[in-house]
Design a protein around this motif. Sequence first.
Motif, PDB file in Angstrom:
ATOM      1  N   GLN A 559       1.568  -8.052   5.111  1.00 32.92           N
ATOM      2  CA  GLN A 559       1.276  -6.833   4.252  1.00 32.92           C
ATOM      3  C   GLN A 559       1.140  -7.717   3.114  1.00 32.92           C
ATOM      4  N   VAL A 560       1.817  -8.444   2.930  1.00 30.02           N
ATOM      5  CA  VAL A 560       2.625  -9.155   1.006  1.00 30.02           C
ATOM      6  C   VAL A 560       1.091  -9.410   0.232  1.00 30.02           C
ATOM      7  N   PRO A 561       0.809  -8.929  -0.120  1.00 29.11           N
ATOM      8  CA  PRO A 561       1.758  -8.445  -1.205  1.00 29.11           C
ATOM      9  C   PRO A 561       1.675  -6.477  -1.271  1.00 29.11           C
ATOM     10  N   VAL A 562       3.239  -6.116  -0.861  1.00 26.38           N
ATOM     11  CA  VAL A 562       2.992  -4.649  -0.460  1.00 26.38           C
ATOM     12  C   VAL A 562       3.688  -3.976  -1.524  1.00 26.38           C
ATOM     13  N   TYR A 563       3.122  -2.416  -1.922  1.00 25.31           N
ATOM     14  CA  TYR A 563       4.124  -1.913  -2.867  1.00 25.31           C
ATOM     15  C   TYR A 563       3.750  -0.578  -3.108  1.00 25.31           C
ATOM     16  N   TYR A 564       4.647   0.826  -4.084  1.00 27.23           N
ATOM     17  CA  TYR A 564       4.601   1.772  -3.942  1.00 27.23           C
ATOM     18  C   TYR A 564       3.197   2.647  -4.423  1.00 27.23           C
ATOM     19  N   ASN A 565       3.004   1.637  -6.305  1.00 26.99           N
ATOM     20  CA  ASN A 565       2.091   2.052  -6.973  1.00 26.99           C
ATOM     21  C   ASN A 565       0.464   1.869  -6.450  1.00 26.99           C
TER      22      ASN A 565
END
Length: 720
Positions: A559-565
């Motif tokens: 999934q990377v990069p996986v981030y909230y925004n």
Amino acid sequence: MDNQQLLGLIGRMTLEEKIAQLVQLAAPFYEGVDDEGQITGPMQAMGITDSMIASSGSVLGYAGAAGAIAVQEAHMKKNPHGIPLLFMADIVHGFRTIFPVPLAIGCSWNAELAQKSAEIAAREAAVSGIHVTFAPMVDLVRDPRWGRVMESTGEDPYLNSLFARAFVRGFQGEDLKEETERVAACVKHFAAYGASEAGRDYNTVDLSERQMREYYLPAYKAALEEGCEMVMTSFNTIDGIPASANEKLMRSLLREEWGFDGVLISDWGAVKELIPHGAAEDEREAAYRAIRAGVDIEMMTACYVHELPELVRGGRVDEALVDEAVLRILRLKDKLGLFDNPNRGASPEREAEIVFSREHREAAYELAAQSTVLLKNDGVLPLKPDAKVALIGPFARSGDILGPWSWDGSTEDAVKLDAALAERLGPGNPAVAEGCGIEEGTEEQLREALNAAAAADVIVLALGEASEMSGEAGCRTDIRLPQVQLDLVARIAELGKPTAAVLFNGRPLDLHGMYDRVDAVVEAWFPGSEGGAAVADILIGAVNPSARLTMSFPHSVGQVPVYYNHFNTGRPQGAPDAQVRYVSQYLDAPNEPLLPFGFGLSYTTFEYDGLKLSSDKMTPDSPIAISVNVTNTGSRAGTETVQLYVRDIAGDVVRPVRELKGFVKLDLAPGESGTAVFTLNEEQLRYHHSDLSFKSDPGRFDVFVGRSSADTLNGSFTLI
């Protein structure tokens, strides 16, 4: 000295003497160090002469009050103009008293404690002879494969900016000349080093200018607005140009647009590395491009001292560029009071008194306790007072809990988890067994662990990464626990006993093979000198965990990069009219991380209700108040971090699904209710448009308030 006096000093210097001020050399080049300044190997190949050393400007990586005084005094006798040296070092999260790594500090959501940690680090470093620290690192990071993520405070620009300011205040204080037990801060790595492709150190960065300004630059700017004295160039390229040669980035943006007139230093060897980058044919071209970009100090390569004299005399480089660089360096030396007192805060007596003092260690304990995140708890924690505990794993007795940048820290003096638990649990408790090493194990270790586990009521697994598995050059494609530790977890799980895992590591991990096989997970990160004590108090319940993640834990590395925004896309998963298959999704994993930004558990529970907005309309002159009620519904006191997020529904450019805009900490007794109140104004809704203008757009905004980026109450308003 005033500006005219400094200019007069520069006017008395030869060209070679001025250029020597622009070089930073490691301690072995100087008289007075422990090895008497012997030059060997690669340093000898640099071709540094005695006259260059005598006129040089700064020392890298040397500390110790008596030694620093000896080096400075020997240098002052040889320098033709009596110009003192600057002593610089990587004091990242503590000098001798080691605090949690910055990623952990971020998870405290406590800027006041972050500032205090920097103040203590500065105090210990200054009395030991250091003048400048290469910190804070404020790079925004979305890729846990990158080893240096442990130096960042996470994936959010708002929170990173908050901590950037706190660290600078702590390191520098109000007045560096008067406060001799502070150090000058050097924000790094300018710019966007945290966006290295593939999460690999020293690698390429390729960002649009809009994206860089929106997400990656705010924390650097916040540090400079707080008065940070120095900036370090990053190793990476920006728009195809290495940072140390990037005139647009360093001259146009940093110097002209932002007005920074402090010292700009290269990272280690970065000027000469313009050659393998393909941005310079040889050292002469590297020196030309770096001085043109505004790099004042070349760290640990010699392009400037060898090539700039002829570049100036040949008319290719204006000597004024050299003079302005020297002036900035001399100004910093004057701000630190070095012309009046070359030894500044260095004091063997103060060093013996305060370094690793009980007061400093207590502060390290407090920050470690507030940085440790409870990720999972199915009723196993806190440990019951009468429970017979087996402590198993490679970190059960380990002092390798300081982290990769614990420069002068001692793993011997670090509080180990086994000793801390034994002190709290009583005679013969816990039973301790390694089970395996970090990456290898024996059958004998496993048998010992299984025997200890079989005799216990509850098992605590102490797992993680060795410190060298993260930090600079500690990048990994497989961010799971090493297989031997996963095998240990599997064998322990077969016993069917209540099991908690404590993780010591420098990055968000892929927790598969462990997370579903244990009942509780405690993320301790590298918690520093008092880490064992802080973790033990959380395990027994003397401390109620309150930390929250500032970086998402991926479901898998794929999934990377996986981030909230993140952005929503035109075919978001779960859209009402979307076809099941043809949306933005994986076939073999969820889109969401395993554990989202802002997540963290407590030994009590909290309920949210009554979200209110003071108005459903906002104007540039009329902010709105947002409030929510929070009730402690559990049986013990706890701290809840209430988080405010906003989404701009339609913009000139696509806006993230959520953006953190503020947070409030509520300390609540059992049964007690409190109200978190936020003020949101138009300025907080501004962003960089397609033409790079920074403004807001009228229209609808959604508001989210809750315990994490993924668990909120929702409302909305219109900006008119």
